[in-house]
Design a protein around this motif. Structure first.
Motif, PDB file in Angstrom:
ATOM      1  N   TYR B  10      21.870  32.726  33.637  1.00 45.65           N
ATOM      2  CA  TYR B  10      21.626  33.579  32.471  1.00 45.65           C
ATOM      3  C   TYR B  10      21.583  35.046  32.871  1.00 45.65           C
ATOM      4  N   TYR B  11      22.057  35.899  31.969  1.00 43.32           N
ATOM      5  CA  TYR B  11      21.738  37.330  32.046  1.00 43.32           C
ATOM      6  C   TYR B  11      20.821  37.588  30.857  1.00 43.32           C
ATOM      7  N   GLY B  12      19.551  37.651  31.083  1.00 38.94           N
ATOM      8  CA  GLY B  12      18.637  37.764  29.945  1.00 38.94           C
ATOM      9  C   GLY B  12      18.851  36.581  29.016  1.00 38.94           C
ATOM     10  N   HIS B  15      23.819  33.187  28.106  1.00 37.16           N
ATOM     11  CA  HIS B  15      24.005  31.981  28.913  1.00 37.16           C
ATOM     12  C   HIS B  15      25.406  32.041  29.519  1.00 37.16           C
ATOM     13  N   ALA B  16      25.522  32.586  30.723  1.00 36.55           N
ATOM     14  CA  ALA B  16      26.848  32.889  31.277  1.00 36.55           C
ATOM     15  C   ALA B  16      27.530  31.673  31.899  1.00 36.55           C
ATOM     16  N   LEU B  17      26.769  30.810  32.581  1.00 35.51           N
ATOM     17  CA  LEU B  17      27.348  29.585  33.131  1.00 35.51           C
ATOM     18  C   LEU B  17      26.572  28.398  32.574  1.00 35.51           C
ATOM     19  N   GLY B  34      40.563  31.847  34.779  1.00 38.22           N
ATOM     20  CA  GLY B  34      39.951  31.961  33.461  1.00 38.22           C
ATOM     21  C   GLY B  34      40.085  33.386  32.946  1.00 38.22           C
ATOM     22  N   ALA B  35      39.892  33.528  31.642  1.00 35.59           N
ATOM     23  CA  ALA B  35      40.097  34.830  31.001  1.00 35.59           C
ATOM     24  C   ALA B  35      38.930  35.780  31.314  1.00 35.59           C
ATOM     25  N   ASN B  36      39.045  37.000  30.847  1.00 37.34           N
ATOM     26  CA  ASN B  36      37.957  37.979  30.992  1.00 37.34           C
ATOM     27  C   ASN B  36      36.670  37.421  30.403  1.00 37.34           C
ATOM     28  N   GLY B  37      35.604  37.587  31.158  1.00 37.98           N
ATOM     29  CA  GLY B  37      34.298  37.193  30.629  1.00 37.98           C
ATOM     30  C   GLY B  37      34.023  35.706  30.680  1.00 37.98           C
ATOM     31  N   ALA B  38      34.900  34.938  31.343  1.00 40.20           N
ATOM     32  CA  ALA B  38      34.703  33.484  31.394  1.00 40.20           C
ATOM     33  C   ALA B  38      33.514  33.107  32.278  1.00 40.20           C
ATOM     34  N   GLY B  39      33.221  33.943  33.261  1.00 43.70           N
ATOM     35  CA  GLY B  39      32.096  33.642  34.154  1.00 43.70           C
ATOM     36  C   GLY B  39      32.520  33.459  35.603  1.00 43.70           C
ATOM     37  N   LYS B  40      33.695  33.932  35.949  1.00 47.17           N
ATOM     38  CA  LYS B  40      34.210  33.750  37.314  1.00 47.17           C
ATOM     39  C   LYS B  40      33.385  34.541  38.330  1.00 47.17           C
ATOM     40  N   THR B  41      33.182  35.814  38.028  1.00 46.44           N
ATOM     41  CA  THR B  41      32.393  36.647  38.933  1.00 46.44           C
ATOM     42  C   THR B  41      30.965  36.118  39.043  1.00 46.44           C
ATOM     43  N   THR B  42      30.435  35.709  37.914  1.00 41.91           N
ATOM     44  CA  THR B  42      29.078  35.159  37.908  1.00 41.91           C
ATOM     45  C   THR B  42      28.985  33.957  38.844  1.00 41.91           C
ATOM     46  N   THR B  43      30.008  33.119  38.837  1.00 40.22           N
ATOM     47  CA  THR B  43      30.010  31.947  39.721  1.00 40.22           C
ATOM     48  C   THR B  43      29.951  32.377  41.191  1.00 40.22           C
ATOM     49  N   PRO B  82      34.345  41.234  47.034  1.00 39.67           N
ATOM     50  CA  PRO B  82      33.883  41.357  45.654  1.00 39.67           C
ATOM     51  C   PRO B  82      34.941  41.931  44.709  1.00 39.67           C
ATOM     52  N   GLU B  83      34.722  41.664  43.430  1.00 35.64           N
ATOM     53  CA  GLU B  83      35.600  42.212  42.394  1.00 35.64           C
ATOM     54  C   GLU B  83      35.570  43.741  42.469  1.00 35.64           C
ATOM     55  N   GLY B  84      36.729  44.350  42.353  1.00 37.01           N
ATOM     56  CA  GLY B  84      36.797  45.818  42.364  1.00 37.01           C
ATOM     57  C   GLY B  84      36.646  46.401  43.748  1.00 37.01           C
ATOM     58  N   ASP B 159      37.242  37.594  44.824  1.00 36.01           N
ATOM     59  CA  ASP B 159      37.180  37.827  43.386  1.00 36.01           C
ATOM     60  C   ASP B 159      38.316  38.746  42.945  1.00 36.01           C
ATOM     61  N   GLU B 160      39.323  38.168  42.345  1.00 33.38           N
ATOM     62  CA  GLU B 160      40.499  38.895  41.835  1.00 33.38           C
ATOM     63  C   GLU B 160      41.073  39.903  42.827  1.00 33.38           C
ATOM     64  N   PRO B 161      41.515  39.419  43.976  1.00 30.83           N
ATOM     65  CA  PRO B 161      42.064  40.362  44.965  1.00 30.83           C
ATOM     66  C   PRO B 161      43.360  41.029  44.516  1.00 30.83           C
ATOM     67  N   GLU B 191      40.918  34.181  40.146  1.00 33.13           N
ATOM     68  CA  GLU B 191      42.087  34.961  39.736  1.00 33.13           C
ATOM     69  C   GLU B 191      42.314  34.923  38.235  1.00 33.13           C
ATOM     70  N   GLN B 192      42.911  36.011  37.754  1.00 37.45           N
ATOM     71  CA  GLN B 192      43.477  35.973  36.394  1.00 37.45           C
ATOM     72  C   GLN B 192      44.975  35.751  36.483  1.00 37.45           C
ATOM     73  N   ASN B 193      45.505  36.082  37.660  1.00 41.16           N
ATOM     74  CA  ASN B 193      46.925  35.855  37.898  1.00 41.16           C
ATOM     75  C   ASN B 193      47.114  34.373  38.222  1.00 41.16           C
TER      76      ASN B 193
HETATM   77  N1  LIG Z   1      24.976  42.271  34.368  1.00 38.21           N
HETATM   78  C1  LIG Z   1      25.243  41.603  33.236  1.00 38.21           C
HETATM   79  N2  LIG Z   1      24.396  41.663  32.196  1.00 38.21           N
HETATM   80  C2  LIG Z   1      24.637  40.979  31.061  1.00 38.21           C
HETATM   81  N3  LIG Z   1      25.712  40.207  30.855  1.00 38.21           N
HETATM   82  C3  LIG Z   1      26.595  40.107  31.867  1.00 38.21           C
HETATM   83  C4  LIG Z   1      26.415  40.796  33.100  1.00 38.21           C
HETATM   84  N4  LIG Z   1      27.445  40.511  33.901  1.00 38.21           N
HETATM   85  C5  LIG Z   1      28.247  39.671  33.212  1.00 38.21           C
HETATM   86  N5  LIG Z   1      27.741  39.424  31.981  1.00 38.21           N
HETATM   87  C6  LIG Z   1      28.315  38.544  30.957  1.00 38.21           C
HETATM   88  O1  LIG Z   1      28.500  37.265  31.507  1.00 38.21           O
HETATM   89  C7  LIG Z   1      29.746  36.728  31.110  1.00 38.21           C
HETATM   90  C8  LIG Z   1      30.571  36.354  32.324  1.00 38.21           C
HETATM   91  O2  LIG Z   1      30.896  37.535  33.054  1.00 38.21           O
HETATM   92  P1  LIG Z   1      31.732  37.527  34.396  1.00 38.21           P
HETATM   93  O3  LIG Z   1      31.696  38.889  34.941  1.00 38.21           O
HETATM   94  O4  LIG Z   1      31.257  36.431  35.273  1.00 38.21           O
HETATM   95  O5  LIG Z   1      33.188  37.191  33.884  1.00 38.21           O
HETATM   96  P2  LIG Z   1      34.570  37.124  34.661  1.00 38.21           P
HETATM   97  O6  LIG Z   1      35.118  35.788  34.420  1.00 38.21           O
HETATM   98  O7  LIG Z   1      34.379  37.530  36.065  1.00 38.21           O
HETATM   99  O8  LIG Z   1      35.431  38.201  33.890  1.00 38.21           O
HETATM  100  P3  LIG Z   1      36.549  39.240  34.413  1.00 38.21           P
HETATM  101  O9  LIG Z   1      37.802  38.490  34.547  1.00 38.21           O
HETATM  102  O10 LIG Z   1      36.622  40.263  33.358  1.00 38.21           O
HETATM  103  O11 LIG Z   1      36.050  39.777  35.714  1.00 38.21           O
HETATM  104  C9  LIG Z   1      30.394  37.773  30.224  1.00 38.21           C
HETATM  105  O12 LIG Z   1      30.163  37.408  28.895  1.00 38.21           O
HETATM  106  C10 LIG Z   1      29.677  39.041  30.558  1.00 38.21           C
HETATM  107  O13 LIG Z   1      29.601  39.893  29.455  1.00 38.21           O
END
Ligand SMILES: Nc1ncnc2c1ncn2[C@@H]1O[C@H](COP(=O)(O)OP(=O)(O)OP(=O)(O)O)[C@@H](O)[C@H]1O
Ligand SMILES: [Mg+2]
Lengths: 293, 234
Positions: B10-12, B15-17, B34-43, B82-84, B159-161, B191-193
């Motif tokens: 969770y982020y607050g 529910h991210a994953l 997965g697409a933007n915001g799917a939760g890849k970085t969070t994983t 890391p991403e970026g 993360d998305e090299p 990856e998104q690619n």
């Molecule tokens: N620090 C944060 N605070 C609150 N919500 C967050 C935070 N970081 C990510 N999220 C939310 O968690 C979800 C998953 O984010 P995440 O960064 O894991 O996605 P992603 O798959 O890596 O996307 P991208 O391809 O854009 O990098 C998104 O809905 C995002 O808005």
């Protein structure tokens, strides 16, 4: 010309002291974005430790400075741990208010424990000697202050640039999360930053004690504020900036009181602060990008 | 080698994953797309210990590392690109690589590994004294990869090299990933690619809004109509 050189020497001594204090402000800001308002008071504690090492333990000035540095390194680490660390993820204003509280605590705890009066070094502690070099009057105090400040700055540069610990400090201040991914402990690195910054302030405290021959519980306030101005002047968060800012401010202040009026002496620092905030808020050495360094 | 089991992050209130599970076999390349915001970085951040799951476990080589501090996880053999990129922008190329080896005590070997990073990325070798913030995007990505390799990881999280790189460079990066893997490092690649990622991976997971919706061998997913439609442009 002679008068000018004479003022320059006085300015260098004062500037060296400001620079040492400014370094602690800037290092702490660089790593946790906090203006540690208690920093000037840590300097005051260092001056007292130096004072008592000389008067009670009979140590010489160099030993007194080392004692003060060790004591304040520990004090800085403890302050960070109990007062600032619990607030690390809260708002910056909360941390700032805590720092002001810590500053008042150190001042009034010292008054409570040791009394509000100033304490005067015995003359024998550091017998004044004057040397005349090409018509310039240089005291052993000036030499002591400038030489020890330069030595400390060289050591600091070495730590920051060459050692693993120093590189870790820089890494944490650039990107904390990436630093953690390298296996760097952020807590430990922040503690080390406080230890080094506080030790430098302690050295400056002993220097001020030597310079004015006295110590008192509120002696950290004005030099603390001025060193803060010096850090902003050089570019807050930038280590070379603190050094440049300290010397520039010290020299400026000495010239104003030497050629103008000593009444304006304290106004200089705050005039400089206002000017720099208006003209170049990132400081003399700062790049005009963003907030973080 | 790595098993993530039913983690909730969770982020607050977000529910991210949602009960995410995945496995990475030793020696393989596994991709998470997965697409933007799917939760890849969070994983990846959860595996590295930067984020703590509310429920579920992360197991690495048989030990539960869910509660291990992030700065200790590197020492266990898991590094992340890391991403970026996140290079230490005010520090030189060489210093960045030294930071990658922060936990290592074998100075001689570290110096050898720096040379081998320069062998792999000659452009970094030529710029070893350059401040890394002034490197091009591609060079920074190479530095981020080199930096992670300096820890001699057994498992490399990436993360998305390929993000933001020109097509030719993307190809180069994927070649490098294959090469790193062939030298014995297990890889979890986000990856998104999807095209490129599936082409080099052994196994793939597809993530949508915090949940794994598809998984299997890459060739199989490449042929799947669903994946084609959503991630492979037709
Ligand atoms: N620090 C944060 N605070 C609150 N919500 C967050 C935070 N970081 C990510 N999220 C939310 O968690 C979800 C998953 O984010 P995440 O960064 O894991 O996605 P992603 O798959 O890596 O996307 P991208 O391809 O854009 O990098 C998104 O809905 C995002 O808005
Ligand atoms: Mg991401």
């Amino acid at each position: 010309m002679l008068e000018f050189s004479q003022q320059l020497i006085n300015g260098l001594s004062l500037g060296a002291i400001y620079a040492l204090i400014a370094l602690g402000y800037t290092m702490v800001y660089g790593i946790i974005l906090l203006i540690n308002f208690a920093h000037g008071d840590i300097m005051m504690v260092g001056a007292f430790v130096g004072f008592y090492s000389i008067t009670l333990l009979g140590s010489n000035i160099v030993a007194a400075m080392i004692f003060a540095m060790i004591a304040c390194a520990i004090l800085g680490v403890v302050i960070e741990k109990i007062a600032y660390r619990p607030l690390r993820n809260s708002t910056r204003i909360a941390a700032l208010i805590t720092a002001i509280g810590m500053s008042l605590f150190l001042e009034y705890a010292t008054i409570f424990l040791l009394g509000p009066q100033q304490k005067v070094f015995p003359q024998s502690a550091f017998p004044l000697q004057q040397y005349e070099i090409m018509g310039l009057l240089i005291t052993n105090k000036d030499i002591f202050i400038i030489v020890s400040a330069v030595v400390l700055m060289i050591i600091l540069q070495f730590i920051i640039k060459q050692t693993k610990t120093g590189k870790a400090m820089r890494a944490v201040s650039v990107d904390r999360e990436a630093a953690v991914l390298m296996g760097i402990s952020v807590d430990k690195t922040i503690s080390i930053t406080f230890a080094i910054g506080s030790a430098l302030a302690a050295a400056a405290g002993v220097m001020i004690g030597v310079y004015y021959n006295t110590v008192n519980p509120l002696m950290g306030i004005i030099p603390g504020l001025k060193a803060f101005v010096a850090a902003v002047l050089g570019g807050i968060g930038l280590i070379p900036g603190a050094m440049v800012g300290g010397f520039v401010l010290g020299i400026l202040e000495t010239f104003v009181s030497g050629y103008g009026s000593s009444l304006y002496r304290d106004a200089v620092a705050f005039g400089v602060l206002i000017l720099i905030l208006l003209i170049k808020p990132t400081g003399l050495l700062g790049k005009n990008t963003g907030e973080k360094v | 080698m790595l098993e993530v089991k039913e983690i909730d992050v969770y982020y607050g209130a977000i529910h991210a994953l949602k009960g995410l599970s995945l496995k990475v076999e030793q020696g393989s390349i596994v991709t998470l797309i997965g697409a933007n915001g799917a939760g890849k970085t969070t994983t990846l951040k959860t595996i590295s210990g930067i984020l703590r799951p509310q429920n579920g476990t992360v197991t690495y080589k048989g030990t539960d590392i869910t509660k291990v501090l992030p700065e200790k996880i590197v020492g266990l053999g898991i590094s992340q690109v890391p991403e970026g990129r996140r290079v230490f922008s005010t520090m030189s190329v060489l210093e960045n690589l030294e930071m990658g080896a922060y936990l290592r005590k074998d100075k001689k070997e570290v110096r050898r590994d720096i040379q081998s990073v320069f062998g792999r990325f000659p452009r970094l070798g030529e710029r070893r004294k350059q401040i890394s913030g002034t490197l091009s995007g591609g060079e920074q990505q190479m530095l981020a990869i080199g930096r992670a390799l300096m820890a001699r990881p057994e498992l490399l999280l990436m993360d998305e090299p390929s993000m933001g790189l020109a097509p030719l460079l993307v190809k180069e990066i994927f070649e490098i990933i294959k090469d790193i893997n062939s030298q014995g490092t297990t890889i979890l690649l986000v990856e998104q690619n999807a095209n490129m990622a599936l082409s080099i991976a052994d196994r793939a997971y597809v993530l949508e809004t915090g949940e794994i919706v598809l998984q299997g061998p890459s060739e199989q997913l490449m042929k799947s109509a669903e994946v084609k439609k959503a991630y492979l442009g037709g």
